[in-house]
Design a protein around this motif. Structure first.
Motif: not given
Length: 281
Positions: A96-100, A123-130, A136-143, A155-159
């Motif tokens: 997915i990363t290679t295509v995008l 760049i925000i994807g790099i500088i945001t603390p893991g 935030g991802a678990t709040l959005f995706l799970n909750e 997968v989307p989080v790793h991408v």
């Protein structure tokens, strides 16, 4: 007189300091600095590799050379399963990363509205603390969306984590004469599909492969961003954390660290060679 003497002494001291600086060979200073930095960075890694072959485990000095801990690692079903999950996740994220990333890097070569904004978003994807992004991802995706925790939810989080690196690698590795070759093909009557298939893709293929290897390595070793999304399906980094936090680092973890470090280093070296080859093709 005292003021004049003080000024004379200060001038003499300053000229003496300048003389010492002039006599110092900056080449050797920089080499020494590089050697110390490399030692600081790589000594822990070399220690892991060395202790993975110590029959005494964590004891020092060494008792004797052994490959016992590698055998125990291969006999640990939970760790092997975690490594398998990490490999599966890394392969999907890599594709997915290679295509995008390739599409984004090719688009970024042209001027368009919001070009800088796109770069900042990446760049925000790099500088945001893991761990912050993981919460935030678990709040959005799970909750909010109500999705169940699973391996593939990561997968989307790793991408988001790997895509900025891939785009940067691709932009840095594109051949400098790519635009000229592309324009020449169009002047000669080639359509967009022909230009992409016969001009662009062959020239950027090594760089694309390098970015893919880079994305695979990043995803395989990522832990904090997917920590809260996996449920009971631990990946390799999370399995290591769970074992080490429950007791202490065991010699079989040193064996795993040794294998992972060597494999990751080789993959990064391959990626660098591919990017360099693509840059000079």
């Amino acid at each position: 007189m005292s003021t004049k003497a003080a000024r004379t002494s200060e001038a003499t001291h300053g000229s003496g300091l300048a003389s010492v600086v002039e006599r110092v060979n900056m080449k050797y200073v920089l080499i020494a600095y590089f050697a110390l930095a490399a030692l600081y960075i790589y000594l822990p890694i070399l220690s892991i590799i060395a202790f993975s072959f110590n029959s005494g485990g964590l004891t020092f000095p060494f008792v004797e050379f052994t490959t016992r801990w590698y055998s125990e690692l291969l006999a640990t079903d939970s760790m092997i399963e975690a490594v398998g999950r990490s490999l599966q996740l890394a392969v999907v994220v890599m594709v997915i990363t290679t295509v995008l990333g390739t599409a984004a890097a090719l688009a970024y070569r042209y001027d368009f509205w919001g070009q800088r904004g796109l770069l900042f978003l990446l760049i925000i994807g790099i500088i945001t603390p893991g761990i912050t992004y993981g919460v935030g991802a678990t709040l959005f995706l799970n909750e909010l969306l109500g999705l169940s925790k699973s391996l593939w939810l990561a997968v989307p989080v790793h991408v988001v984590w790997t895509l900025p690196f891939a785009v940067i690698v691709l932009l840095a590795g594109f051949p400098p004469n790519l635009a000229e070759n592309e324009e020449a093909a169009r002047v000669m009557g080639a359509d967009n599909i022909t230009v992409l298939r016969q001009i662009i893709l062959p020239q950027i293929a090594p760089t694309v492969l390098g970015a893919a290897v880079f994305a695979f390595t990043l995803s395989y070793n990522e832990a904090t961003r997917s920590l809260l999304l996996l449920g009971n399906e631990n990946t390799m980094p999370l399995e290591v954390f769970s074992i080490a936090s429950a007791t202490r680092a065991t010699p079989d973890l040193f064996a795993l660290g040794s294998i992972t470090t060597i494999a990751s280093t080789l993959l990064i070296a391959i990626a660098g060679i591919l990017v360099f080859r693509g840059r000079n093709s």
